[in-house]
Design a protein around this motif. Structure first.
Motif, PDB file in Angstrom:
ATOM      1  N   HIS A 168       0.896  -1.066   0.051  1.00  0.00           N
ATOM      2  CA  HIS A 168       0.036  -0.193   0.070  1.00  0.00           C
ATOM      3  C   HIS A 168       0.882   1.225   0.278  1.00  0.00           C
ATOM      4  O   HIS A 168       0.455   2.319  -0.647  1.00  0.00           O
ATOM      5  CB  HIS A 168      -0.820   0.095   1.086  1.00  0.00           C
ATOM      6  CG  HIS A 168      -2.077  -0.977   1.047  1.00  0.00           C
ATOM      7  ND1 HIS A 168      -2.997  -0.773   0.163  1.00  0.00           N
ATOM      8  CD2 HIS A 168      -2.565  -2.179   1.791  1.00  0.00           C
ATOM      9  CE1 HIS A 168      -3.925  -1.860   0.189  1.00  0.00           C
ATOM     10  NE2 HIS A 168      -3.527  -2.854   1.320  1.00  0.00           N
ATOM     11  N   ALA A 171       2.122   1.561  -3.626  1.00  0.00           N
ATOM     12  CA  ALA A 171       0.965   1.876  -4.534  1.00  0.00           C
ATOM     13  C   ALA A 171       0.704   3.379  -4.280  1.00  0.00           C
ATOM     14  O   ALA A 171       0.040   4.019  -5.251  1.00  0.00           O
ATOM     15  CB  ALA A 171      -0.224   1.071  -4.266  1.00  0.00           C
ATOM     16  N   TYR A 178      -3.187  -0.888  -8.176  1.00  0.00           N
ATOM     17  CA  TYR A 178      -4.070  -1.586  -7.609  1.00  0.00           C
ATOM     18  C   TYR A 178      -5.083  -2.436  -9.037  1.00  0.00           C
ATOM     19  O   TYR A 178      -5.156  -3.779  -8.746  1.00  0.00           O
ATOM     20  CB  TYR A 178      -5.400  -0.741  -6.887  1.00  0.00           C
ATOM     21  CG  TYR A 178      -4.638  -0.465  -5.692  1.00  0.00           C
ATOM     22  CD1 TYR A 178      -4.813  -1.120  -4.543  1.00  0.00           C
ATOM     23  CD2 TYR A 178      -4.259   0.987  -5.458  1.00  0.00           C
ATOM     24  CE1 TYR A 178      -4.016  -0.505  -3.329  1.00  0.00           C
ATOM     25  CE2 TYR A 178      -3.702   1.441  -4.384  1.00  0.00           C
ATOM     26  CZ  TYR A 178      -3.661   0.542  -3.165  1.00  0.00           C
ATOM     27  OH  TYR A 178      -3.441   0.994  -1.986  1.00  0.00           O
ATOM     28  N   ARG A 183      -7.858  -6.894  -7.748  1.00  0.00           N
ATOM     29  CA  ARG A 183      -7.593  -5.830  -6.735  1.00  0.00           C
ATOM     30  C   ARG A 183      -7.196  -6.191  -5.134  1.00  0.00           C
ATOM     31  O   ARG A 183      -7.712  -7.114  -4.572  1.00  0.00           O
ATOM     32  CB  ARG A 183      -8.778  -4.961  -6.601  1.00  0.00           C
ATOM     33  CG  ARG A 183      -9.294  -4.018  -8.030  1.00  0.00           C
ATOM     34  CD  ARG A 183     -10.374  -3.098  -7.858  1.00  0.00           C
ATOM     35  NE  ARG A 183     -10.118  -2.214  -6.557  1.00  0.00           N
ATOM     36  CZ  ARG A 183      -9.037  -1.071  -6.423  1.00  0.00           C
ATOM     37  NH1 ARG A 183      -8.637  -0.672  -7.601  1.00  0.00           N
ATOM     38  NH2 ARG A 183      -9.161  -0.426  -5.403  1.00  0.00           N
ATOM     39  N   GLY A 200      -8.503  -9.022  -0.897  1.00  0.00           N
ATOM     40  CA  GLY A 200      -8.736  -8.935  -2.176  1.00  0.00           C
ATOM     41  C   GLY A 200      -9.675  -9.748  -3.125  1.00  0.00           C
ATOM     42  O   GLY A 200     -10.255 -10.510  -2.430  1.00  0.00           O
TER      43      GLY A 200
END
Length: 335
Positions: A168, A171, A178, A183, A200
């Motif tokens: 995260h 990202a 993502y 996802r 996910g």
């Protein structure tokens, strides 16, 4: 040995075209390999029709190019992610000033596509980490592949094991990282009957991704690919790296998808390096990732005869080699 026009290769591979026993030399912002009947030049090119090399030059290079029997000159343009094959020079022009060689101009039969020159192709430094530090490899890959996309603002604090938090952070809220095909949720969700956490989901809801609720690098499971939970071969850290690569190949704006047979698959991955992790179980039961400068290829094997292949690239020119292979593309986008 043959290197296809416009392909991007590592410098040692380019220099090896000069043949065994070649003499390796350097000049001003250029590298040379002088073989028995071949000379390899790696330099910089700002023109779509020629490469101009500036003095001073190694004496052996000048001797060979000024001689009666000039060797074939294979030229490569140096890029951040490797060496772009420009082919064999059609004409080699030597310019002298006050009796000294001042510059060498190499001209090519086929103009160099402008979109290939000066491009910042992501390198492969991350791949050297993949086997022993998949989280570090993932962070470096995301930093290079998505370098041109600004972070989406300040992120809320993320809970969960260290590999998930690292994903995260890397990202940085960017939807492109993502992806769409599968996802990763912003937060792992409790409530699964087995005490697992849902982190996910496949893009169409075919399956959800689960992980153990304890441990620094928990095991990963698919819920929906089988009549029972299907364990992934790699734990979370390795899974997140491979899933990130898969999204780059499957969801990016440049690339394609095709079903290929074994010989075709071998030709596609020939200049690439395999990511040294165990195969993923999705999108095919045995799915492997391969990478080259600015390119990611994901090949899945469900059937003995056919493979499901996804390709993602950062620059349109990197698809030229694949376009020449005569594959039956289900989808293909090159800009």
């Amino acid at each position: 040995m043959e290197i296809e026009l416009w392909s991007v290769v590592a410098e040692p591979e380019a220099l090896a075209l000069a043949g065994p026993g070649a003499t390796l030399l350097t000049g001003t912002d250029a590298a040379f390999a002088v073989g028995a009947d071949t000379l390899v030049v790696i330099g910089r090119s700002d023109s779509d029709a020629a490469m101009v090399l500036s003095e001073p030059f190694p004496e052996l290079v000048e001797q060979r190019l000024a001689g009666m029997l000039r060797p074939a000159v294979h030229a490569f343009a140096r890029l951040p992610g490797g060496c772009l094959a420009l082919g064999i020079a059609r004409d080699t022009e030597l310019s002298y000033r006050r009796g000294a060689l001042h510059d060498i101009r190499l001209r090519f039969e086929t103009p160099i596509p402008p979109d290939l020159l000066g491009q910042a192709t992501p390198g492969l430094d991350w791949l050297d980490l993949a086997g022993h530090d998949p989280v570090g490899a993932m962070e470096r890959f995301i930093a290079g592949w998505y370098a041109g996309i600004e972070p989406a603002g300040e992120l809320p604090a993320v809970t969960g094991p260290a590999p998930l938090r690292a994903f995260h952070r890397a990202a940085a809220g960017r939807p492109e990282v993502y992806g769409r095909s599968c996802r990763i949720f912003a937060e792992p969700l409790p409530g699964h009957p087995d005490g697992l956490l849902t982190f996910g989901q496949e893009g169409d809801g075919v399956f959800t991704l689960l992980m153990e609720s304890q441990g620094a690098d928990p095991r990963v499971f698919y819920d929906g690919l089988s009549d029972r939970l299907l364990p992934e071969r790699e734990r979370l850290a390795g899974y997140l790296l491979q899933a990130t690569l898969a999204r780059a190949a499957m969801d990016g704006p440049l690339g394609g998808m095709a079903f290929v047979d074994r010989p075709q698959a071998r030709r596609v991955i020939a200049p690439l390096r395999r990511v040294p992790l165990r195969p993923m179980r999705w999108p095919s039961l045995f799915t492997r990732c391969y990478a080259g400068p600015g390119m990611v290829v994901v090949i899945g094997e469900d059937d003995a005869d056919w493979y499901e292949m996804y390709v993602g690239v950062r620059q349109p020119g990197l698809l030229r080699r694949l376009r020449k292979l005569g594959l039956d593309w289900e989808s293909f986008t090159d800009g």
